[in-house]
Scaffold this motif. Structure first.
Motif, PDB file in Angstrom:
ATOM      1  N   VAL A  69       3.488  -2.670  -2.682  1.00  0.00           N
ATOM      2  CA  VAL A  69       4.328  -1.859  -3.561  1.00  0.00           C
ATOM      3  C   VAL A  69       4.682  -0.572  -2.835  1.00  0.00           C
ATOM      4  CG1 VAL A  69       4.438  -0.629  -5.762  1.00  0.00           C
ATOM      5  CG2 VAL A  69       3.189  -2.802  -5.608  1.00  0.00           C
ATOM      6  N   ARG A  70       5.965  -0.216  -2.896  1.00  0.00           N
ATOM      7  CA  ARG A  70       6.435   1.021  -2.274  1.00  0.00           C
ATOM      8  C   ARG A  70       7.205   1.832  -3.305  1.00  0.00           C
ATOM      9  NH1 ARG A  70       8.210   1.869   3.507  1.00  0.00           N
ATOM     10  NH2 ARG A  70       7.694  -0.330   3.689  1.00  0.00           N
ATOM     11  N   THR A  71       6.973   3.144  -3.320  1.00  0.00           N
ATOM     12  CA  THR A  71       7.696   4.052  -4.214  1.00  0.00           C
ATOM     13  C   THR A  71       8.171   5.259  -3.416  1.00  0.00           C
ATOM     14  OG1 THR A  71       5.661   5.204  -4.824  1.00  0.00           O
ATOM     15  CG2 THR A  71       6.341   3.377  -6.251  1.00  0.00           C
ATOM     16  N   LEU A  72       9.133   5.973  -3.996  1.00  0.00           N
ATOM     17  CA  LEU A  72       9.591   7.211  -3.346  1.00  0.00           C
ATOM     18  C   LEU A  72       8.743   8.405  -3.761  1.00  0.00           C
ATOM     19  CD1 LEU A  72      13.479   6.902  -3.526  1.00  0.00           C
ATOM     20  CD2 LEU A  72      11.931   6.305  -1.644  1.00  0.00           C
ATOM     21  N   ILE A  73       8.177   8.356  -4.968  1.00  0.00           N
ATOM     22  CA  ILE A  73       7.324   9.444  -5.457  1.00  0.00           C
ATOM     23  C   ILE A  73       6.284   8.857  -6.406  1.00  0.00           C
ATOM     24  CG2 ILE A  73       8.928  10.035  -7.345  1.00  0.00           C
ATOM     25  CD1 ILE A  73       8.061  12.997  -6.923  1.00  0.00           C
ATOM     26  N   ASN A  74       5.084   9.387  -6.347  1.00  0.00           N
ATOM     27  CA  ASN A  74       4.000   8.969  -7.229  1.00  0.00           C
ATOM     28  C   ASN A  74       3.483  10.161  -8.023  1.00  0.00           C
ATOM     29  OD1 ASN A  74       3.652   6.169  -6.681  1.00  0.00           O
ATOM     30  ND2 ASN A  74       2.729   6.709  -4.730  1.00  0.00           N
ATOM     31  N   TYR A  75       3.041   9.883  -9.240  1.00  0.00           N
ATOM     32  CA  TYR A  75       2.339  10.859 -10.058  1.00  0.00           C
ATOM     33  C   TYR A  75       0.952  10.272 -10.297  1.00  0.00           C
ATOM     34  CZ  TYR A  75       6.749  13.217 -10.643  1.00  0.00           C
ATOM     35  OH  TYR A  75       7.916  13.899 -10.401  1.00  0.00           O
ATOM     36  N   ASP A  76      -0.093  11.022  -9.940  1.00  0.00           N
ATOM     37  CA  ASP A  76      -1.440  10.496  -9.947  1.00  0.00           C
ATOM     38  C   ASP A  76      -2.202  10.676 -11.245  1.00  0.00           C
ATOM     39  OD1 ASP A  76      -1.314   9.420  -7.349  1.00  0.00           O
ATOM     40  OD2 ASP A  76      -1.629  11.413  -6.509  1.00  0.00           O
ATOM     41  N   SER A  77      -1.615  11.360 -12.227  1.00  0.00           N
ATOM     42  CA  SER A  77      -2.260  11.478 -13.538  1.00  0.00           C
ATOM     43  C   SER A  77      -1.232  11.897 -14.558  1.00  0.00           C
ATOM     44  CB  SER A  77      -3.404  12.491 -13.502  1.00  0.00           C
ATOM     45  OG  SER A  77      -2.914  13.782 -13.221  1.00  0.00           O
ATOM     46  N   PHE A 110       9.558  -2.557  -5.073  1.00  0.00           N
ATOM     47  CA  PHE A 110       9.980  -1.172  -4.892  1.00  0.00           C
ATOM     48  C   PHE A 110      10.225  -0.517  -6.240  1.00  0.00           C
ATOM     49  CE2 PHE A 110      13.222   2.087  -4.716  1.00  0.00           C
ATOM     50  CZ  PHE A 110      12.740   2.914  -3.724  1.00  0.00           C
ATOM     51  N   GLY A 111       9.787   0.724  -6.355  1.00  0.00           N
ATOM     52  CA  GLY A 111      10.091   1.558  -7.515  1.00  0.00           C
ATOM     53  C   GLY A 111      10.433   2.950  -7.055  1.00  0.00           C
ATOM     54  N   VAL A 112      11.359   3.576  -7.729  1.00  0.00           N
ATOM     55  CA  VAL A 112      11.674   4.968  -7.393  1.00  0.00           C
ATOM     56  C   VAL A 112      10.443   5.820  -7.658  1.00  0.00           C
ATOM     57  CG1 VAL A 112      13.126   6.965  -7.961  1.00  0.00           C
ATOM     58  CG2 VAL A 112      14.140   4.665  -7.850  1.00  0.00           C
ATOM     59  N   LEU A 113       9.806   5.594  -8.801  1.00  0.00           N
ATOM     60  CA  LEU A 113       8.674   6.407  -9.231  1.00  0.00           C
ATOM     61  C   LEU A 113       7.498   5.494  -9.562  1.00  0.00           C
ATOM     62  CD1 LEU A 113       9.135   9.239 -11.812  1.00  0.00           C
ATOM     63  CD2 LEU A 113       7.181   7.738 -11.929  1.00  0.00           C
ATOM     64  N   GLY A 114       6.310   5.906  -9.162  1.00  0.00           N
ATOM     65  CA  GLY A 114       5.107   5.138  -9.452  1.00  0.00           C
ATOM     66  C   GLY A 114       4.062   5.953 -10.174  1.00  0.00           C
ATOM     67  N   LEU A 115       3.320   5.281 -11.037  1.00  0.00           N
ATOM     68  CA  LEU A 115       2.199   5.890 -11.751  1.00  0.00           C
ATOM     69  C   LEU A 115       0.925   5.127 -11.369  1.00  0.00           C
ATOM     70  CD1 LEU A 115       3.862   6.252 -15.291  1.00  0.00           C
ATOM     71  CD2 LEU A 115       3.806   7.928 -13.419  1.00  0.00           C
ATOM     72  N   PRO A 116       0.400   5.358 -10.154  1.00  0.00           N
ATOM     73  CA  PRO A 116      -0.740   4.572  -9.677  1.00  0.00           C
ATOM     74  C   PRO A 116      -2.005   4.727 -10.506  1.00  0.00           C
ATOM     75  CG  PRO A 116      -0.228   6.349  -8.137  1.00  0.00           C
ATOM     76  CD  PRO A 116       0.856   6.331  -9.163  1.00  0.00           C
ATOM     77  N   PHE A 117      -2.119   5.788 -11.298  1.00  0.00           N
ATOM     78  CA  PHE A 117      -3.304   5.953 -12.145  1.00  0.00           C
ATOM     79  C   PHE A 117      -3.370   4.874 -13.231  1.00  0.00           C
ATOM     80  CE2 PHE A 117      -0.027   8.544 -14.124  1.00  0.00           C
ATOM     81  CZ  PHE A 117      -0.175   8.298 -15.477  1.00  0.00           C
ATOM     82  N   LEU A 118      -2.259   4.155 -13.445  1.00  0.00           N
ATOM     83  CA  LEU A 118      -2.246   3.040 -14.400  1.00  0.00           C
ATOM     84  C   LEU A 118      -2.583   1.710 -13.724  1.00  0.00           C
ATOM     85  CD1 LEU A 118       0.835   4.056 -16.581  1.00  0.00           C
ATOM     86  CD2 LEU A 118      -1.605   4.272 -17.145  1.00  0.00           C
ATOM     87  N   ASN A 119      -2.980   1.781 -12.446  1.00  0.00           N
ATOM     88  CA  ASN A 119      -3.497   0.624 -11.687  1.00  0.00           C
ATOM     89  C   ASN A 119      -2.489  -0.501 -11.469  1.00  0.00           C
ATOM     90  OD1 ASN A 119      -6.139   1.758 -11.375  1.00  0.00           O
ATOM     91  ND2 ASN A 119      -6.483   1.273 -13.520  1.00  0.00           N
ATOM     92  N   TYR A 120      -1.221  -0.154 -11.262  1.00  0.00           N
ATOM     93  CA  TYR A 120      -0.222  -1.207 -11.040  1.00  0.00           C
ATOM     94  C   TYR A 120      -0.483  -1.996  -9.770  1.00  0.00           C
ATOM     95  CZ  TYR A 120       2.207   2.204  -7.999  1.00  0.00           C
ATOM     96  OH  TYR A 120       2.529   3.112  -7.021  1.00  0.00           O
TER      97      TYR A 120
END
Length: 177
Positions: free
Chosen positions: A168-176, A149-159
């Motif tokens: 993996v679960r997050t509360l908010i993601n930023y895609d770039s 779990f993460g509060v914030l995720g940056l999926p564009f970094l391929n985690y």
């Protein structure tokens, strides 16, 4: 039922930090606003209440801030994952690669309940390197990590690729950036 809010409104974006061209997502602004901080903890409770989670392991240092109130409210142990040399006594350690360097984290193996399910938590998930090393430490100590779990995720970094097959679960993601 928790109040809905747009978490993005509470995340400070700092351009060119820690170096030129990087947009830094600063969660300290969530901590400075009790409404937003409470929303994060309430959201975690909503997600994980009633789930088979025996403990929560958090990564130094901001991960501790989210994991501690969550652990208390869930009535489960909090396990600390720290930088090398910060924990006294016998530890398990794991070296891992960062973008331009190598780091090492440690855990008290005796704090990890054998054969149990440990939620792994951090404030922000970027490349997944620290979380992957943390998961390996928890596994080496005799427990499993059913979810990260993460509060914030940056999926564009391929985690997600680095952390597969663990969900993996997050509360908010930023895609770039």
């Amino acid at each position: 039922m928790k109040e809905q809010l747009n978490l993005d409104d509470y995340i400070r974006k700092v351009p060119n930090f820690p170096k030129k061209g990087v947009l830094f997502y600063d969660i300290t602004s969530i901590l400075a606003e009790p409404k937003a901080f409470g929303y994060c903890i309430d959201s975690m409770m909503e997600i994980y209440s009633g789930k088979n989670i025996d403990a929560v392991a958090a990564i130094e240092a901001r991960g501790f801030l989210f994991a501690a109130p969550f652990a208390i409210r869930m009535g489960i142990p909090l396990i600390l994952i720290r930088k090398k040399g910060k924990l006294p006594g016998k530890t398990l350690s794991k070296k891992y690669s960062l973008e331009y360097a190598e780091a090492e984290i440690e855990i008290h193996g005796e704090d990890v309940p054998q054969g149990k399910r440990i939620l792994l938590l951090d404030d922000l998930i970027a490349t997944g390197g620290t979380l992957n090393a943390s998961r390996e430490l928890i596994n080496a100590a005799g427990a499993e990590v059913p979810e990260i779990f993460g509060v914030l995720g940056l999926p564009f970094l391929n985690y997600e690729k680095a952390l597969a097959p663990t969900p993996v679960r997050t509360l908010i993601n930023y895609d770039s950036e």
